[in-house]
Design a protein around this motif. Structure first.
Motif, PDB file in Angstrom:
ATOM      1  N   VAL A 133     -20.492  26.741 -15.969  1.00 26.44           N
ATOM      2  CA  VAL A 133     -21.474  27.056 -15.001  1.00 26.44           C
ATOM      3  C   VAL A 133     -22.754  26.797 -15.736  1.00 26.44           C
ATOM      4  CG1 VAL A 133     -22.625  28.616 -13.654  1.00 26.44           C
ATOM      5  CG2 VAL A 133     -20.440  28.223 -13.385  1.00 26.44           C
ATOM      6  N   GLY A 134     -23.695  25.747 -15.070  1.00 31.31           N
ATOM      7  CA  GLY A 134     -24.982  25.677 -15.578  1.00 31.31           C
ATOM      8  C   GLY A 134     -25.137  24.595 -16.572  1.00 31.31           C
ATOM      9  N   THR A 135     -23.966  24.142 -17.058  1.00 29.52           N
ATOM     10  CA  THR A 135     -23.852  22.939 -17.930  1.00 29.52           C
ATOM     11  C   THR A 135     -23.536  21.473 -17.405  1.00 29.52           C
ATOM     12  OG1 THR A 135     -21.687  23.211 -18.639  1.00 29.52           O
ATOM     13  CG2 THR A 135     -23.083  24.715 -19.535  1.00 29.52           C
ATOM     14  N   LEU A 136     -23.427  20.620 -18.236  1.00 29.30           N
ATOM     15  CA  LEU A 136     -23.061  19.435 -17.837  1.00 29.30           C
ATOM     16  C   LEU A 136     -21.549  19.277 -17.245  1.00 29.30           C
ATOM     17  CD1 LEU A 136     -24.376  16.712 -20.381  1.00 29.30           C
ATOM     18  CD2 LEU A 136     -25.399  17.167 -18.167  1.00 29.30           C
ATOM     19  N   VAL A 137     -20.782  20.329 -17.420  1.00 29.81           N
ATOM     20  CA  VAL A 137     -19.579  20.406 -16.873  1.00 29.81           C
ATOM     21  C   VAL A 137     -19.802  20.705 -15.364  1.00 29.81           C
ATOM     22  CG1 VAL A 137     -17.493  21.895 -16.647  1.00 29.81           C
ATOM     23  CG2 VAL A 137     -18.400  21.669 -18.856  1.00 29.81           C
ATOM     24  N   GLU A 138     -20.573  21.351 -14.869  1.00 32.91           N
ATOM     25  CA  GLU A 138     -21.120  21.676 -13.606  1.00 32.91           C
ATOM     26  C   GLU A 138     -21.783  20.261 -12.919  1.00 32.91           C
ATOM     27  OE1 GLU A 138     -24.160  24.068 -10.808  1.00 32.91           O
ATOM     28  OE2 GLU A 138     -23.365  25.055 -12.697  1.00 32.91           O
ATOM     29  N   GLU A 139     -22.833  19.743 -13.773  1.00 31.04           N
ATOM     30  CA  GLU A 139     -23.656  18.918 -13.130  1.00 31.04           C
ATOM     31  C   GLU A 139     -23.161  17.652 -13.091  1.00 31.04           C
ATOM     32  OE1 GLU A 139     -27.039  19.600 -15.701  1.00 31.04           O
ATOM     33  OE2 GLU A 139     -27.389  21.567 -15.103  1.00 31.04           O
ATOM     34  N   GLY A 140     -22.196  17.254 -14.052  1.00 33.99           N
ATOM     35  CA  GLY A 140     -21.596  15.991 -14.400  1.00 33.99           C
ATOM     36  C   GLY A 140     -22.540  15.288 -15.471  1.00 33.99           C
ATOM     37  N   GLY A 141     -21.998  13.898 -15.613  1.00 33.91           N
ATOM     38  CA  GLY A 141     -22.828  13.097 -16.592  1.00 33.91           C
ATOM     39  C   GLY A 141     -22.257  13.286 -18.054  1.00 33.91           C
ATOM     40  N   LEU A 142     -21.050  14.023 -18.410  1.00 37.79           N
ATOM     41  CA  LEU A 142     -20.607  13.947 -19.667  1.00 37.79           C
ATOM     42  C   LEU A 142     -19.873  12.339 -20.037  1.00 37.79           C
ATOM     43  CD1 LEU A 142     -18.834  17.373 -19.817  1.00 37.79           C
ATOM     44  CD2 LEU A 142     -20.718  16.630 -21.167  1.00 37.79           C
ATOM     45  N   PRO A 143     -20.350  11.838 -20.770  1.00 35.01           N
ATOM     46  CA  PRO A 143     -19.667  10.558 -21.398  1.00 35.01           C
ATOM     47  C   PRO A 143     -18.246  10.835 -21.411  1.00 35.01           C
ATOM     48  CG  PRO A 143     -21.797  11.076 -22.679  1.00 35.01           C
ATOM     49  CD  PRO A 143     -21.136  12.360 -21.968  1.00 35.01           C
ATOM     50  N   TRP A 144     -17.511   9.822 -20.642  1.00 32.98           N
ATOM     51  CA  TRP A 144     -16.106   9.859 -20.662  1.00 32.98           C
ATOM     52  C   TRP A 144     -15.688   8.420 -21.483  1.00 32.98           C
ATOM     53  CZ3 TRP A 144     -13.360  11.459 -15.644  1.00 32.98           C
ATOM     54  CH2 TRP A 144     -13.629  12.901 -15.477  1.00 32.98           C
ATOM     55  N   ARG A 145     -16.415   7.516 -21.286  1.00 32.42           N
ATOM     56  CA  ARG A 145     -16.289   6.090 -21.960  1.00 32.42           C
ATOM     57  C   ARG A 145     -17.603   5.485 -22.118  1.00 32.42           C
ATOM     58  NH1 ARG A 145     -12.370   2.343 -23.058  1.00 32.42           N
ATOM     59  NH2 ARG A 145     -10.685   3.446 -21.771  1.00 32.42           N
ATOM     60  N   TYR A 146     -17.657   4.838 -23.377  1.00 30.71           N
ATOM     61  CA  TYR A 146     -19.164   4.307 -23.745  1.00 30.71           C
ATOM     62  C   TYR A 146     -18.606   2.808 -23.582  1.00 30.71           C
ATOM     63  CZ  TYR A 146     -21.079   8.437 -25.709  1.00 30.71           C
ATOM     64  OH  TYR A 146     -21.742   9.843 -25.887  1.00 30.71           O
ATOM     65  N   GLY A 147     -19.711   1.964 -23.475  1.00 30.25           N
ATOM     66  CA  GLY A 147     -19.769   0.728 -23.705  1.00 30.25           C
ATOM     67  C   GLY A 147     -19.843   0.272 -25.090  1.00 30.25           C
ATOM     68  N   ARG A 148     -19.661  -0.937 -25.496  1.00 29.31           N
ATOM     69  CA  ARG A 148     -19.859  -1.350 -26.777  1.00 29.31           C
ATOM     70  C   ARG A 148     -21.333  -1.167 -27.475  1.00 29.31           C
ATOM     71  NH1 ARG A 148     -14.851  -2.884 -29.051  1.00 29.31           N
ATOM     72  NH2 ARG A 148     -13.487  -3.403 -27.724  1.00 29.31           N
ATOM     73  N   ASP A 149     -22.182  -1.245 -26.332  1.00 34.79           N
ATOM     74  CA  ASP A 149     -23.542  -1.338 -26.833  1.00 34.79           C
ATOM     75  C   ASP A 149     -24.119   0.139 -26.753  1.00 34.79           C
ATOM     76  OD1 ASP A 149     -23.459  -0.702 -24.110  1.00 34.79           O
ATOM     77  OD2 ASP A 149     -24.902  -1.956 -23.480  1.00 34.79           O
ATOM     78  N   GLY A 150     -23.233   0.990 -26.673  1.00 35.09           N
ATOM     79  CA  GLY A 150     -23.628   2.603 -26.657  1.00 35.09           C
ATOM     80  C   GLY A 150     -23.918   3.282 -25.149  1.00 35.09           C
ATOM     81  N   SER A 151     -23.866   2.221 -24.148  1.00 37.68           N
ATOM     82  CA  SER A 151     -24.243   2.709 -22.863  1.00 37.68           C
ATOM     83  C   SER A 151     -23.063   3.448 -22.300  1.00 37.68           C
ATOM     84  CB  SER A 151     -24.432   1.814 -21.803  1.00 37.68           C
ATOM     85  OG  SER A 151     -23.449   0.857 -21.867  1.00 37.68           O
ATOM     86  N   VAL A 152     -23.135   4.519 -21.253  1.00 37.92           N
ATOM     87  CA  VAL A 152     -22.088   5.178 -20.632  1.00 37.92           C
ATOM     88  C   VAL A 152     -21.604   4.363 -19.553  1.00 37.92           C
ATOM     89  CG1 VAL A 152     -21.496   7.554 -19.462  1.00 37.92           C
ATOM     90  CG2 VAL A 152     -23.136   7.434 -21.604  1.00 37.92           C
ATOM     91  N   LEU A 153     -20.521   4.009 -19.779  1.00 41.09           N
ATOM     92  CA  LEU A 153     -19.659   3.307 -18.684  1.00 41.09           C
ATOM     93  C   LEU A 153     -18.870   4.107 -17.427  1.00 41.09           C
ATOM     94  CD1 LEU A 153     -17.857   0.443 -20.576  1.00 41.09           C
ATOM     95  CD2 LEU A 153     -19.958   0.382 -19.424  1.00 41.09           C
TER      96      LEU A 153
END
Length: 245
Positions: free
Chosen positions: A123-143
């Motif tokens: 609660v009150g973290t990115l677990v709740e809010e969403g946005g934790l990176p599950w897969r990165y792109g090869r350029d470092g972006s979050v896919l």
């Protein structure tokens, strides 16, 4: 009712590309190493592994990881596995990291037929809010990023909704079994193995010995286990050896 199978190949029969697996073990304690090697020899790819961690470099699930056989991991931490971290950061592997207690309860709930539950963890973290990176792109972006969780208040406190986990198969390690699949675990191997076993639709247990069990000593009922492989005593590696001066 005799669930003992003849050979590791027969034990992992039916596991194919893209299968989801709940795998027992904590670090390297209680890891079903014989079954993992059999799966490696089987050649399955694109596996979705649910486990507390993904072994270490060249050990446990780390063997499947190094061979490029795992496509997605649901775990509570990366641990002592540099290849795990490399594949994740390079965008070669999708990783869902969740709180350890939440992972344990998601597995248990799946085995008990509970579709979801509320917890205060996250609660009150990115677990709740969403946005934790599950897969990165090869350029470092979050896919791919984690979605936001539903939040509900109980007695004035917020809780996030977590879905249970049910997998196609489960691979676990136990000390003893009987022919009906009732299992007894040894020490730290009891941490995640029973939970992983409960979550699998088809659960395969490698055990050191099979024989009569006192009902009072059974840690996991055989109703959760479909196959038993007798492996005898095998190497029990230590994740990190430390000594005191």
């Amino acid at each position: 009712m005799n669930k003992v199978v003849d050979g590791a190949g027969a034990a992992v029969e039916g596991i194919g590309d893209g299968a989801s697996l709940a795998v027992g073990g904590f670090g390297l304690a209680g890891v079903p190493g014989v079954l993992i090697k059999a799966l490696l020899e089987r050649g399955c790819r694109g596996l979705h592994v649910v486990s507390n961690n993904c072994g270490t470099d060249g050990r446990g699930l780390g063997e499947l990881l190094a061979a490029g056989r795992i496509g997605r991991v649901t775990a509570s931490y990366v641990g002592e596995n540099k290849e795990f971290a490399r594949q994740y950061l390079a965008g070669e592997l999708e990783v869902e990291l969740i709180p350890q207690g939440t992972l344990a309860e998601r597995l248990r709930a799946g085995g008990c037929g509970i579709p979801a539950f509320y917890t205060s963890a996250g609660v009150g973290t990115l677990v709740e809010e969403g946005g934790l990176p599950w897969r990165y792109g090869r350029d470092g972006s979050v896919l791919v990023a984690s979605p936001p969780r539903e939040v509900r208040e109980f007695d004035g406190r917020p809780y996030v909704l977590e879905r249970s986990i049910v997998t196609d198969f489960a691979l676990v390690r136990a000390l003893k079994a009987d022919i009906y699949g009732n299992l007894v675990f040894s020490k730290a191997a009891r941490n995640f193995n029973p939970l992983a076993a409960m979550a699998g639709r088809v659960t395969i247990a490698e055990v050191e010995e099979v024989g009569e069990l006192d009902p009072a000593e059974v840690h996991l009922p055989g109703v959760f286990v479909q196959r038993v492989l007798v492996v005898g005593e095998t190497e029990k590696p230590i994740e990190k050896v430390t000594v005191r001066r």
